[in-house]
Structure formats: C-alpha cells, structure tokens
Design a protein around this motif. Sequence first.
Motif, PDB file in Angstrom:
ATOM      1  N   GLU A 110      -8.289  -3.446   3.290  1.00 54.61           N
ATOM      2  CA  GLU A 110      -9.000  -3.866   2.084  1.00 54.61           C
ATOM      3  C   GLU A 110      -8.038  -4.040   0.914  1.00 54.61           C
ATOM      4  OE1 GLU A 110     -12.720  -2.408  -0.774  1.00 54.61           O
ATOM      5  OE2 GLU A 110     -11.984  -1.119   0.846  1.00 54.61           O
ATOM      6  N   TYR A 111      -7.090  -3.109   0.783  1.00 55.64           N
ATOM      7  CA  TYR A 111      -6.126  -3.177  -0.313  1.00 55.64           C
ATOM      8  C   TYR A 111      -5.262  -4.443  -0.205  1.00 55.64           C
ATOM      9  CZ  TYR A 111      -2.304  -1.826  -3.419  1.00 55.64           C
ATOM     10  OH  TYR A 111      -1.366  -1.797  -4.429  1.00 55.64           O
ATOM     11  N   VAL A 112      -4.741  -4.703   0.992  1.00 57.35           N
ATOM     12  CA  VAL A 112      -3.868  -5.863   1.185  1.00 57.35           C
ATOM     13  C   VAL A 112      -4.637  -7.161   0.968  1.00 57.35           C
ATOM     14  CG1 VAL A 112      -2.445  -7.125   2.858  1.00 57.35           C
ATOM     15  CG2 VAL A 112      -2.336  -4.630   2.755  1.00 57.35           C
TER      16      VAL A 112
ATOM     17  N   LEU B 208      -3.822  -0.553  10.344  1.00 53.09           N
ATOM     18  CA  LEU B 208      -5.010  -0.492  11.199  1.00 53.09           C
ATOM     19  C   LEU B 208      -6.181   0.195  10.507  1.00 53.09           C
ATOM     20  CD1 LEU B 208      -3.383   0.484  14.634  1.00 53.09           C
ATOM     21  CD2 LEU B 208      -3.987  -1.808  13.799  1.00 53.09           C
ATOM     22  N   ASP B 209      -5.911   0.872   9.399  1.00 51.14           N
ATOM     23  CA  ASP B 209      -6.966   1.578   8.659  1.00 51.14           C
ATOM     24  C   ASP B 209      -7.686   0.625   7.720  1.00 51.14           C
ATOM     25  OD1 ASP B 209      -6.631   4.353   9.579  1.00 51.14           O
ATOM     26  OD2 ASP B 209      -4.633   4.172   8.674  1.00 51.14           O
ATOM     27  N   PRO B 210      -9.019   0.705   7.662  1.00 44.63           N
ATOM     28  CA  PRO B 210      -9.805  -0.214   6.820  1.00 44.63           C
ATOM     29  C   PRO B 210      -9.392  -0.169   5.350  1.00 44.63           C
ATOM     30  CG  PRO B 210     -11.243   1.000   8.303  1.00 44.63           C
ATOM     31  CD  PRO B 210      -9.892   1.618   8.435  1.00 44.63           C
ATOM     32  N   GLU B 211      -9.010   1.004   4.865  1.00 44.44           N
ATOM     33  CA  GLU B 211      -8.648   1.115   3.455  1.00 44.44           C
ATOM     34  C   GLU B 211      -7.389   0.288   3.141  1.00 44.44           C
ATOM     35  OE1 GLU B 211     -10.410   5.072   4.843  1.00 44.44           O
ATOM     36  OE2 GLU B 211      -8.978   3.566   5.578  1.00 44.44           O
TER      37      GLU B 211
ATOM     38  N   PRO C 130       0.810  -1.228   0.000  1.00 47.62           N
ATOM     39  CA  PRO C 130       0.000   0.000   0.000  1.00 47.62           C
ATOM     40  C   PRO C 130       0.842   1.276   0.000  1.00 47.62           C
ATOM     41  CG  PRO C 130      -0.747  -1.547   1.683  1.00 47.62           C
ATOM     42  CD  PRO C 130       0.571  -2.043   1.201  1.00 47.62           C
ATOM     43  N   PHE C 131       2.106   1.162   0.338  1.00 53.74           N
ATOM     44  CA  PHE C 131       2.960   2.353   0.412  1.00 53.74           C
ATOM     45  C   PHE C 131       2.985   3.108  -0.908  1.00 53.74           C
ATOM     46  CE2 PHE C 131       6.972   4.614   0.044  1.00 53.74           C
ATOM     47  CZ  PHE C 131       7.082   5.256   1.255  1.00 53.74           C
ATOM     48  N   TRP C 132       2.844   2.371  -2.013  1.00 58.42           N
ATOM     49  CA  TRP C 132       2.959   3.003  -3.328  1.00 58.42           C
ATOM     50  C   TRP C 132       1.627   3.504  -3.864  1.00 58.42           C
ATOM     51  CZ3 TRP C 132       7.579   4.417  -3.926  1.00 58.42           C
ATOM     52  CH2 TRP C 132       8.629   3.670  -3.399  1.00 58.42           C
ATOM     53  N   VAL C 133       0.599   3.464  -3.036  1.00 59.55           N
ATOM     54  CA  VAL C 133      -0.692   4.069  -3.376  1.00 59.55           C
ATOM     55  C   VAL C 133      -0.767   5.392  -2.622  1.00 59.55           C
ATOM     56  CG1 VAL C 133      -3.203   3.802  -3.323  1.00 59.55           C
ATOM     57  CG2 VAL C 133      -1.732   1.778  -3.658  1.00 59.55           C
ATOM     58  N   PRO C 134      -0.740   6.530  -3.325  1.00 57.52           N
ATOM     59  CA  PRO C 134      -0.617   7.839  -2.656  1.00 57.52           C
ATOM     60  C   PRO C 134      -1.590   8.044  -1.512  1.00 57.52           C
ATOM     61  CG  PRO C 134      -0.399   8.106  -5.020  1.00 57.52           C
ATOM     62  CD  PRO C 134      -0.779   6.660  -4.795  1.00 57.52           C
ATOM     63  N   GLU C 135      -2.865   7.661  -1.696  1.00 55.75           N
ATOM     64  CA  GLU C 135      -3.844   7.916  -0.641  1.00 55.75           C
ATOM     65  C   GLU C 135      -3.702   6.955   0.547  1.00 55.75           C
ATOM     66  OE1 GLU C 135      -6.062   5.675  -3.995  1.00 55.75           O
ATOM     67  OE2 GLU C 135      -4.447   7.176  -3.773  1.00 55.75           O
ATOM     68  N   LEU C 136      -2.852   5.929   0.417  1.00 57.69           N
ATOM     69  CA  LEU C 136      -2.663   4.961   1.503  1.00 57.69           C
ATOM     70  C   LEU C 136      -1.303   5.098   2.206  1.00 57.69           C
ATOM     71  CD1 LEU C 136      -4.105   1.697  -0.143  1.00 57.69           C
ATOM     72  CD2 LEU C 136      -5.289   3.355   1.310  1.00 57.69           C
TER      73      LEU C 136
END
Length: 311
Positions: free
Chosen positions: A219-221, A213-216, A201-207
């Motif tokens: 969900e991505y992982v 601990l965040d739902p977003e 998720p590090f490479w997704v700007p909004e993540l």
Amino acid sequence: MTERSAKRVLLVTGLSGAGKTTALKTMEDIGWETVDNFPFRLVESLLNTPPSSSRDDNDQPLALGFDSRTRGFEPDKLINSIKRLQKKPGYLISTLFLDCAGAELERRYAETRRRHPLALDRPAKDGIAHERTLLAPFRRWADHVIDTSDLTANDLQREIREHFSLDKDAATTITITSFGFSRGLPNNIDLLFDVRFLANPFWVPELKQKTGLDPEVAEYVSKDPAYAEAIEKIMDMLTFLLPRYQEAGKAYVNIGIGCTGGRHRSVHVAERLSKDLRSAGFSPNVLHRNLASPPMEALESMQKLNGNRGI
C-alpha cells in the motif's frame, strides 16, 4: 507400426555457408539428437542399431548433417540409398536442403575470411558454382527447402523452429527476479528495471522489518505518485517484447526488478507485474533473491545521502 510411433530422421544438407551448422544447433536446442558430417555409408548401420531400453531415447528424433565434403558423397547414389532407407519399417525419413544465392554466399565467405571447401586455391565463386551443380539433384528431390539468402541467423533459427519444433505450443519461460542493487546484479538478466525512484518503506519504522509481500508495504509503495504510470509503462514494454522473444525462439527471458536492498519495493513490483502478466496471458515465475536478507541500514543510508527521496 503407426506414423506416430515411428522414429523421425531428418537428413540435412545444402550449400556450404547456407546455414547447416546453425540449423543443426537449433534442432539440438529444440530436442533433436544431431550429428554433423556423419559418413553416409554408416547411416544404415546406425538405423539398424537396436534402440536402447529407454523409451525417451527411442522417441527422440535424429537429424544427420552431411554435405559435399562427406566421404563418398555421390548425390545420385545417395538419393537411391535414401529411397531405400525410406522403406525401412519404423522410421520416417525426410530431407532438408539449405540453399542460398551465390552472391550472398560470396559475401559471407569474404566477411568470415574462410575458404570455400571446394575452392581452396581458387575464388569462392568457383567452388560455389561447382557445389551447386553437384547438389542440384538433392535440391530437386528434397522434402524441405529453405533459402537463406535473405535470412539472418535468427531468421533461420525461427524457420527451423517453425518447421521442426517437437512442441508447437512450447512457450518462452519467463522469470521475474527482485533484487537489491546494493547486493550486486543477478546473472543473465535480459530486461532490467530500476524502481529506486519509488518511495522507500525502509525509512518508515513500522515497515522496516516487513517486506514487499506485506500488504502494508504494498500500500505504501503503490501510493507513490509515479507508481501507477510506471507500472503501466513497464507492462506496455513487456507485453510488446515478450511475444516477439517467443517468435524469435528465445527459450528463457529473465526480468530483473531492482531496488536498494531487494526487500521492499522490488519485491512488491515483481509481484504486481507477475499478477498483471498472468492476466495478460503469460505464465511468469517469480524469484525474490534478497527477500531473506537482513535489513542493512548502512547500505540504505548510503543511498539516502544522494538526496533523492531516500533511494
């Protein structure tokens, strides 16, 4: 005084090399106060010593180790002394004898290159035979006898825990630690799982600034095609191993879940595994070592250069 309130005292003896040291060390680990090679003539004086004002100190059971090397060791006289002590009010006094086959004792002495205490200038076989004759009255009279001929040190530890545990329901303490490999491995990890194969998720700007601990982020992982099967296989291994660790008397099991920075994938997977383990009847603790660490693009970029999906 009731049996429940009486102080437990266990006298531990047996053949040299049969495992007395291991037995006493295990008893210390499970909450007994232990003293090895205690002069038996002082036992009565020890028991006559008034307990401290601390209730916990008074309640702690006592294990005293002695053997044929103990000064004044005369089995018949000692047995009579123990019988007298067993009538002493306020104490529950019992005996444990550790036995072992002669051939196995010879093998142990040969492997460790130690001399038998009763055969310093003769073959170990002679000392073993002499000691067995000397201790025969104790073996016949002991309340508990454990034959260690076919037991490993771990087997003996398990036997001691089963017979003398103060808390029969004590469970292994399980800790799941998430961390970042880029920041070094945690200490004392027993089981290590690397989840850097999952989408990062590090490479997704909004993540990037969020955490596992965040739902977003969760969900991505969890949408990674390998995620569900990986969780299932890790859980299969944990539910197979953890009961066996407890049977072996392991007090602590530390599980490490690692990703690159320790803020996204490892955090989510640690949370997911802790939830699944609780559903399976375990009670894990969860630590996130690097959750508060700032995102480090340089470290993530170094991993990305490997060309493996930005790991």
